[in-house]
Motif scaffolding. Sequence first.
Motif, short mmCIF file in Angstrom:
data_model
loop_
_atom_site.label_atom_id
_atom_site.label_comp_id
_atom_site.label_asym_id
_atom_site.label_seq_id
_atom_site.Cartn_x
_atom_site.Cartn_y
_atom_site.Cartn_z
N THR A 50 0.83 7.97 -5.65
CA THR A 50 -0.34 8.86 -5.67
C THR A 50 0.02 10.23 -5.14
O THR A 50 -0.37 11.27 -5.71
CB THR A 50 -1.49 8.25 -4.84
OG1 THR A 50 -1.86 6.99 -5.39
CG2 THR A 50 -2.69 9.18 -4.84
N GLU A 66 0.83 -1.20 0.00
CA GLU A 66 0.00 0.00 0.00
C GLU A 66 0.87 1.26 0.00
O GLU A 66 0.48 2.29 -0.57
CB GLU A 66 -0.91 0.01 1.22
CG GLU A 66 -1.98 -1.07 1.23
CD GLU A 66 -2.84 -1.00 2.47
OE1 GLU A 66 -2.91 0.08 3.10
OE2 GLU A 66 -3.43 -2.04 2.84
N ASP A 94 1.68 2.42 -3.48
CA ASP A 94 0.52 3.09 -4.08
C ASP A 94 0.37 4.51 -3.52
O ASP A 94 0.12 5.46 -4.26
CB ASP A 94 -0.76 2.30 -3.80
CG ASP A 94 -0.79 0.97 -4.55
OD1 ASP A 94 -0.07 0.85 -5.57
OD2 ASP A 94 -1.53 0.07 -4.11
#
Length: 265
Positions: A252, A245, A248
Amino acid sequence: MSEDILYESQGHVRIVTINRPDKMNSLDFAANDALAAALEEFDADDDARVCVLTGAGSKAFCAGADLKTYTMNFGGRPLPEFRQKYTNGYGIGGITRNMEIWKPVIAAVNGFAISGGLEISLACDMRFCSPNAEFAIQDVKWGFHPCDGALIRLPWIVGLGNAMEMFLSGDRIDAEHAFRIGLVNRIVPQETLLEETVAYATKLATRAPLAQQLGKEVMLRSLGRTMEDGLRFESRSFRDLGNTEDLDEGTTAFREKRDARFKGR
């Protein structure tokens, strides 16, 4: 913890202090075990991302093992417990051998880092020190050589020639010399050493913890291996990060032009 070892939390940073200033922060059996327990607690705590390790007072980071304790009632030679704890166990301070901590650990060296104390600092990832800090491996003066990593880690950090000079002579070197040969990363005024080290640790704690831990492991496991092996470790580690995670979130945050908020998952 114990009176000898203090454990403090500041956000994602943990401050571990050897609290035996009247003994130059040397470690007897009880203090050694308490320090090992503190580092185990840091390593097991998912909320703890960076550790700062220091000594109480302004004279010593750690003067190594409390030899008066270890040689008591044994004809001047180390007690059997010394061999068990320091050559078969975790090593001095619980950090020099058999304890794999992949989270960042920074030593705030606030004075003497002698023999085992130097070895504890060498097992950390970085060393910040005060101007009055002094470093030495004095074992050859007393009839033995280091057994907690100095013969291995010191050449990695300062190069073989500088390591040989320190080991073979047993002489102390000052903070400026230590900085010049790469033994310490920064020299910080005594009165702000801990504050600045914790501030730096706090910055590290904002970075991706899984990336830090996996990358640190790659670096250390690759030392002494072939380039091919090291590149293989690095590539495999990078693939492991691909399913997290945090990756990501990092990509982002980059696209959204904001600071990433990593969760260590």
